[in-house]
Design a protein around this motif. Structure first.
Motif, PDB file in Angstrom:
ATOM      1  N   PRO A 130     -10.082   6.868  -0.138  1.00 30.85           N
ATOM      2  CA  PRO A 130     -10.795   5.829  -0.900  1.00 30.85           C
ATOM      3  C   PRO A 130     -10.183   5.536  -2.270  1.00 30.85           C
ATOM      4  CG  PRO A 130     -12.030   7.880  -0.958  1.00 30.85           C
ATOM      5  CD  PRO A 130     -10.903   8.085   0.000  1.00 30.85           C
ATOM      6  N   GLU A 131      -9.263   6.385  -2.734  1.00 34.33           N
ATOM      7  CA  GLU A 131      -8.672   6.182  -4.066  1.00 34.33           C
ATOM      8  C   GLU A 131      -7.414   5.322  -4.019  1.00 34.33           C
ATOM      9  OE1 GLU A 131     -10.115  10.558  -5.745  1.00 34.33           O
ATOM     10  OE2 GLU A 131      -8.022  10.205  -5.200  1.00 34.33           O
ATOM     11  N   GLY A 132      -6.847   5.152  -2.829  1.00 34.97           N
ATOM     12  CA  GLY A 132      -5.623   4.377  -2.710  1.00 34.97           C
ATOM     13  C   GLY A 132      -5.914   2.920  -2.429  1.00 34.97           C
ATOM     14  N   GLN A 133      -5.009   2.290  -1.670  1.00 32.03           N
ATOM     15  CA  GLN A 133      -5.195   0.913  -1.247  1.00 32.03           C
ATOM     16  C   GLN A 133      -4.661   0.785   0.177  1.00 32.03           C
ATOM     17  OE1 GLN A 133      -2.565   2.098  -3.234  1.00 32.03           O
ATOM     18  NE2 GLN A 133      -1.898   0.285  -4.359  1.00 32.03           N
ATOM     19  N   PRO A 134      -5.051  -0.270   0.872  1.00 34.09           N
ATOM     20  CA  PRO A 134      -4.667  -0.401   2.285  1.00 34.09           C
ATOM     21  C   PRO A 134      -3.158  -0.342   2.514  1.00 34.09           C
ATOM     22  CG  PRO A 134      -6.344  -2.025   1.716  1.00 34.09           C
ATOM     23  CD  PRO A 134      -5.930  -1.368   0.437  1.00 34.09           C
ATOM     24  N   GLU A 135      -2.350  -0.732   1.501  1.00 36.48           N
ATOM     25  CA  GLU A 135      -0.894  -0.760   1.687  1.00 36.48           C
ATOM     26  C   GLU A 135      -0.260   0.619   1.649  1.00 36.48           C
ATOM     27  OE1 GLU A 135      -1.945  -4.261  -1.152  1.00 36.48           O
ATOM     28  OE2 GLU A 135      -2.638  -2.223  -0.694  1.00 36.48           O
ATOM     29  N   HIS A 136      -0.936   1.610   1.077  1.00 37.68           N
ATOM     30  CA  HIS A 136      -0.323   2.926   0.900  1.00 37.68           C
ATOM     31  C   HIS A 136      -0.045   3.570   2.255  1.00 37.68           C
ATOM     32  CE1 HIS A 136       0.250   7.113  -0.269  1.00 37.68           C
ATOM     33  NE2 HIS A 136       0.446   6.674  -1.503  1.00 37.68           N
ATOM     34  N   PRO A 137       1.144   4.148   2.451  1.00 32.22           N
ATOM     35  CA  PRO A 137       1.485   4.731   3.763  1.00 32.22           C
ATOM     36  C   PRO A 137       0.448   5.725   4.278  1.00 32.22           C
ATOM     37  CG  PRO A 137       3.411   4.673   2.350  1.00 32.22           C
ATOM     38  CD  PRO A 137       2.260   4.243   1.504  1.00 32.22           C
ATOM     39  N   ALA A 138      -0.036   6.625   3.397  1.00 31.41           N
ATOM     40  CA  ALA A 138      -0.994   7.637   3.843  1.00 31.41           C
ATOM     41  C   ALA A 138      -2.301   6.999   4.294  1.00 31.41           C
ATOM     42  CB  ALA A 138      -1.257   8.641   2.724  1.00 31.41           C
ATOM     43  N   VAL A 139      -2.698   5.920   3.640  1.00 31.92           N
ATOM     44  CA  VAL A 139      -3.939   5.236   3.998  1.00 31.92           C
ATOM     45  C   VAL A 139      -3.728   4.351   5.221  1.00 31.92           C
ATOM     46  CG1 VAL A 139      -5.733   3.658   3.178  1.00 31.92           C
ATOM     47  CG2 VAL A 139      -4.684   5.289   1.587  1.00 31.92           C
ATOM     48  N   HIS A 181      -1.444   4.459   7.669  1.00 28.41           N
ATOM     49  CA  HIS A 181      -1.187   5.133   8.942  1.00 28.41           C
ATOM     50  C   HIS A 181      -2.354   6.007   9.393  1.00 28.41           C
ATOM     51  CE1 HIS A 181       2.847   3.594   9.061  1.00 28.41           C
ATOM     52  NE2 HIS A 181       3.148   4.125   7.878  1.00 28.41           N
ATOM     53  N   SER A 182      -3.305   6.271   8.500  1.00 26.84           N
ATOM     54  CA  SER A 182      -4.478   7.051   8.905  1.00 26.84           C
ATOM     55  C   SER A 182      -5.545   6.186   9.552  1.00 26.84           C
ATOM     56  CB  SER A 182      -5.077   7.767   7.685  1.00 26.84           C
ATOM     57  OG  SER A 182      -5.696   6.830   6.804  1.00 26.84           O
ATOM     58  N   GLY A 183      -5.408   4.866   9.397  1.00 33.05           N
ATOM     59  CA  GLY A 183      -6.406   3.960   9.953  1.00 33.05           C
ATOM     60  C   GLY A 183      -7.731   3.995   9.208  1.00 33.05           C
ATOM     61  N   TRP A 184      -7.690   4.358   7.934  1.00 35.56           N
ATOM     62  CA  TRP A 184      -8.904   4.503   7.123  1.00 35.56           C
ATOM     63  C   TRP A 184      -9.685   3.192   7.044  1.00 35.56           C
ATOM     64  CZ3 TRP A 184     -12.013   7.976   4.900  1.00 35.56           C
ATOM     65  CH2 TRP A 184     -12.834   7.573   3.846  1.00 35.56           C
ATOM     66  N   LYS A 185     -10.973   3.275   7.339  1.00 34.92           N
ATOM     67  CA  LYS A 185     -11.860   2.107   7.264  1.00 34.92           C
ATOM     68  C   LYS A 185     -13.118   2.407   6.439  1.00 34.92           C
ATOM     69  CE  LYS A 185      -9.284  -0.197  10.186  1.00 34.92           C
ATOM     70  NZ  LYS A 185      -8.442  -1.347   9.743  1.00 34.92           N
ATOM     71  N   GLY A 186     -13.057   3.448   5.634  1.00 24.92           N
ATOM     72  CA  GLY A 186     -14.251   3.907   4.942  1.00 24.92           C
ATOM     73  C   GLY A 186     -14.503   3.302   3.583  1.00 24.92           C
ATOM     74  N   GLY A 187     -13.728   2.297   3.182  1.00 23.03           N
ATOM     75  CA  GLY A 187     -13.948   1.657   1.896  1.00 23.03           C
ATOM     76  C   GLY A 187     -13.147   2.298   0.773  1.00 23.03           C
ATOM     77  N   PHE A 188     -13.162   1.648  -0.393  1.00 20.79           N
ATOM     78  CA  PHE A 188     -12.334   2.078  -1.513  1.00 20.79           C
ATOM     79  C   PHE A 188     -13.124   2.074  -2.815  1.00 20.79           C
ATOM     80  CE2 PHE A 188      -9.491   0.305   1.651  1.00 20.79           C
ATOM     81  CZ  PHE A 188      -8.497   1.271   1.727  1.00 20.79           C
ATOM     82  N   LEU A 189     -12.629   2.857  -3.765  1.00 24.77           N
ATOM     83  CA  LEU A 189     -13.170   2.838  -5.124  1.00 24.77           C
ATOM     84  C   LEU A 189     -13.014   1.452  -5.737  1.00 24.77           C
ATOM     85  CD1 LEU A 189     -11.802   6.066  -6.856  1.00 24.77           C
ATOM     86  CD2 LEU A 189     -14.200   5.487  -6.594  1.00 24.77           C
ATOM     87  N   LYS A 241       7.430 -10.072  -2.468  1.00 28.85           N
ATOM     88  CA  LYS A 241       6.817 -10.660  -1.267  1.00 28.85           C
ATOM     89  C   LYS A 241       7.322 -10.028   0.018  1.00 28.85           C
ATOM     90  CE  LYS A 241      10.267 -14.400  -1.133  1.00 28.85           C
ATOM     91  NZ  LYS A 241      10.467 -15.861  -1.155  1.00 28.85           N
ATOM     92  N   ASN A 242       8.411  -9.275  -0.058  1.00 29.20           N
ATOM     93  CA  ASN A 242       8.985  -8.688   1.149  1.00 29.20           C
ATOM     94  C   ASN A 242       8.380  -7.327   1.494  1.00 29.20           C
ATOM     95  OD1 ASN A 242      10.780 -10.871   1.483  1.00 29.20           O
ATOM     96  ND2 ASN A 242      12.244  -9.937   0.037  1.00 29.20           N
ATOM     97  N   HIS A 243       7.480  -6.833   0.673  1.00 34.12           N
ATOM     98  CA  HIS A 243       6.890  -5.528   0.971  1.00 34.12           C
ATOM     99  C   HIS A 243       5.967  -5.617   2.182  1.00 34.12           C
ATOM    100  CE1 HIS A 243       3.906  -2.252   0.645  1.00 34.12           C
ATOM    101  NE2 HIS A 243       4.974  -1.557   0.293  1.00 34.12           N
ATOM    102  N   LYS A 244       6.051  -4.610   3.050  1.00 34.07           N
ATOM    103  CA  LYS A 244       5.211  -4.536   4.240  1.00 34.07           C
ATOM    104  C   LYS A 244       4.205  -3.403   4.081  1.00 34.07           C
ATOM    105  CE  LYS A 244       8.799  -6.266   7.373  1.00 34.07           C
ATOM    106  NZ  LYS A 244       9.618  -5.969   8.586  1.00 34.07           N
ATOM    107  N   ASP A 245       2.977  -3.674   4.510  1.00 32.53           N
ATOM    108  CA  ASP A 245       1.941  -2.647   4.437  1.00 32.53           C
ATOM    109  C   ASP A 245       2.389  -1.405   5.195  1.00 32.53           C
ATOM    110  OD1 ASP A 245       0.504  -4.491   3.076  1.00 32.53           O
ATOM    111  OD2 ASP A 245      -1.019  -4.833   4.615  1.00 32.53           O
ATOM    112  N   GLY A 246       2.162  -0.249   4.567  1.00 29.09           N
ATOM    113  CA  GLY A 246       2.561   1.007   5.188  1.00 29.09           C
ATOM    114  C   GLY A 246       3.909   1.505   4.744  1.00 29.09           C
TER     115      GLY A 246
END
Length: 706
Positions: free
Chosen positions: A370-379, A381-389, A580-585
């Motif tokens: 919840p402390e990161g953002q959807p783009e972060h690799p750890a978040v 690739h974990s498939g986190w759907k629990g919301g964020f700070l 603009k070329n950055h890819k999520d994950g």
């Protein structure tokens, strides 16, 4: 036959020509005959020892006004010690060398660990025999008031000429305290080598386990052109020279290296350290907007000597600049909390590099989901759907329908701004230093930093106040993630909290304490130099703040840079992917730093927002006044008068009531942001805008992460 007028005209022309010095070998002979060392002569000429050596071996010649001073000195010695005379033994007692000058009220932070012993100065003062021709750039500028009685910089013997210099096109390198060095470099490689070998520039480390600051050379437009750099960078996105540019090729050919950022507005040129000896020079290119107008107002238009003064004060009070203020804010954290320290290997008995307790270490740390953002690799690739700070600064306006007739009839809307609110929040702030650990159904503990999933929708507050739990000020509608300070405030208000789950850190510490202390001292001391001191009454404080920016443009720029360092440094703890070329994950450079810590940023902002709400709540209790709008650290109140003194609460003794807003120059106290009519404020609210953004008369845009 020539007339008398023609002869005198020719003689006058000769007198106007450049003064002629004796041959280099004679200069050395005269100095030795007088019994003066090169060190003492360099002190008298306000130059470097290497420059004196260059004068005496013919490698360079002095420029005005140092030229006339040197010529007068040599003439005096030549009269005393003719070429075939026996030199007399000089007997004058040495004096203490004058130190570089700074403003009278310069009361910077404690001196570095190592300080220099007093340096001896020559008994002979080098003073021009006749009025010197004006230099291309004056050493002092007439744009600022004359300096009063000066205080001394603490001088490290390894860096006798201060932390930095501003190089102009004529080879004059302007340092701190009015020092001017002669730089013979005509290429970037020559400049780097001169800086490391001859300039005497640099700054001592801020912590005994840290590293010395590399010397900074700031290039004016003329100096940049002389060194072969273009007037503008064509790569406006990457902000760097292309790899095939002649200057870049020249650097690499000479076995120097550039960082991954390449040769941009802030270029670092280095070789791998040889033992404990660092080989690195920081360059700042002014025509490429190294000192942007927003963070360093007016500096790019100053004379080189004034630019050196701005950066010198900043370097002394904060850190030698290594980039924009946000970069400096992050670098200062590491400089004050180095990641490593020497430890003894139990097996070999040798000293090796080990973890420094209280630091963030040398390796990056994955955030809790919840402390990161959807783009972060750890978040990602974990498939986190629990919301964020969502711990961000306030952007709130009171609904127009909640304004009372009594409020609308008041004549004024007055804006208060909290001094460096994020810095005040960083004081004695406990943050996590270890990896996050997941807990289900934990009991809330306000002393443990972390992120808590908890439902705060049951907290009932006056709708004329923003909710303390969301940046929009809206009431929560269900379970959400909050930082420890936000949840603790719900408890403080008397409500029960029952966390559903949490990510907590067991190892904790006040990581930002030295950062806070140094920046607080820098901010308060700079304001004091501008006439805003702690001992002023509230009326005197408001008057001093109204004119403080008119005292000295140099100090105005330093103050702006300090404030940008605070906000930018906190913002950089959670730097997002760029381009603009950055890819999520995919990883991005910022997240690979140990100082990429969104949880620490969230803690600072959570505490700052809670501090603001606590004052708003207390003000409503004491005065019955409610804010019209809040934007980060600015709040707007309806007021019967144009001054904050019209509505701030005071005791019968005249002292400010504790708990509410108080005026003053220290972090966390308030100052006047702006005044408008109440009709203006209501009109702004009805149009859907935030009066706190516009109360000053401009647009107080809230930078992301500030």
């Amino acid at each position: 036959m020539a007339s008398e007028e023609e002869l005198f005209a020719n003689i006058d022309a000769l007198l106007e020509e450049e003064p002629q010095l004796p041959p280099p070998a004679e200069r050395a002979r005269l100095r030795e005959a007088a019994g003066i060392t090169q060190v003492r002569l360099a002190q008298a000429l306000k130059s470097s020892v290497q420059t004196v050596k260059n004068y005496e071996n013919g490698r360079s010649e002095p420029k005005s006004p140092r030229l006339e001073a040197y010529q007068r000195l040599l003439k005096g010695w030549a009269a005393k010690y003719p070429a075939h005379a026996t030199p007399a033994t000089p007997a004058p007692a040495p004096a203490v060398a004058p130190q570089p000058e700074v403003p009278e009220t310069f009361t910077g932070p404690a001196a570095p660990e190592q300080t220099a012993a007093p340096v001896q100065a020559p008994a002979v003062q080098a003073v021009p025999e006749r009025p010197a021709r004006p230099a291309a750039r004056p050493v002092t500028s007439s744009r600022r008031p004359a300096a009063k009685k000066a205080a001394a910089f603490a001088v490290d013997p390894r860096f006798p000429h201060g932390p930095l210099a501003v190089l102009d096109g004529d080879g004059s390198a302007y340092g701190t305290g009015g020092l001017v060095l002669d730089c013979p470099a005509t290429t970037v490689v020559e400049l780097v080598e001169w800086t490391l070998r001859e300039s005497g520039l640099g700054a001592p480390k801020l912590h005994r386990h840290g590293k010395d600051s590399d010397p900074l050379i700031v290039l004016t437009a003329a100096a940049a052109a002389k060194l072969g750099l273009p007037e503008h960078l064509e790569d406006r996105r990457g902000l760097r020279l292309p790899e095939d540019h002649p200057v870049v090729k020249q650097i690499l050919k000479a076995k120097w290296q550039l960082t991954q950022r390449g040769f941009g507005p802030w270029a670092r040129i280095y070789r791998k350290a040889s033992g404990n000896q660092r080989q690195c020079v920081q360059l700042a290119v002014l025509p490429w907007d190294a000192l942007d107008e927003r963070s360093w107002p007016g500096v790019s238009d100053m004379e080189p000597a004034d630019i050196a003064r701005v950066l010198g004060i900043y370097a002394q009070r904060v850190i030698t600049p290594r980039g924009n203020p946000a970069v400096n804010g992050l670098e200062l954290m590491t400089a004050l909390r180095p990641p490593t320290r020497p430890v003894r290997d139990e097996e070999t008995g040798n000293w090796v590099s080990g973890h420094h307790p209280g630091s963030l270490g040398t390796q990056p740390m994955d955030p809790a989901p919840p402390e990161g953002q959807p783009e972060h690799p750890a978040v990602f690739h974990s498939g986190w759907k629990g919301g964020f700070l969502r711990e961000e600064a306030y952007t709130w306006v009171r609904p127009v329908e909640l304004l009372t007739d009594e409020e609308c009839q008041l004549p004024y809307a007055v804006g208060l701004d909290l001094n460096t609110a994020f810095l005040a929040a960083a004081a004695r702030l406990t943050v996590g230093l270890s990896e996050p650990v997941h807990f289900v159904g934990p009991e809330f503990n306000p002393k443990i930093p972390g992120s808590w999933l908890v439902d705060l929708s049951h907290v009932e507050l006056d709708p004329r106040l923003p909710s303390p739990f969301t940046p929009t000020g809206e009431r929560p509608t269900g379970p959400a993630w909050y930082q420890t300070h936000t949840v603790a405030y719900a408890q403080e208000l008397g409500y029960n909290v029952e966390p559903i789950e949490a990510y907590l850190r067991k190892e904790t510490g006040a990581y930002l304490d030295p950062w806070h202390d140094r920046l607080k001292a820098a901010y308060v001391d700079t304001l004091a130099d501008m006439g805003v001191t702690k001992d002023l009454s509230d009326t005197e404080f408001l008057a001093a703040m109204a004119r403080h920016k008119d005292v000295d443009p140099v100090l105005t720029a330093v103050l702006a840079a300090i404030k940008a360092t605070v906000k930018g440094g906190i913002g950089k703890l959670f730097e997002n992917p760029q381009g603009k070329n950055h890819k999520d994950g995919d990883p991005w450079p910022a997240m690979m730093r140990p100082t990429w810590r969104p949880d620490i940023r969230a803690a600072v902002i959570s505490k700052a927002r809670v501090n603001m709400h606590r004052k708003l709540f207390k003000m409503a209790e004491m005065t019955g006044l409610y804010p019209l709008a809040v934007l980060s650290d600015c709040v707007v109140y309806p007021s019967p008068g144009e001054s904050p003194l019209s509505f701030l609460p005071y005791a019968a003794s005249g002292k400010p009531q504790p708990g509410g807003f108080r005026l003053g120059p220290t972090p966390g106290l308030a100052k006047l942001e702006g005044v408008q009519s109440m009709l203006w404020a209501v009109d702004v609210l009805e149009k859907g805008f935030n009066p706190a953004r516009l109360i000053k008369g401009g647009d107080a845009v809230l930078d992301e992460g500030q």
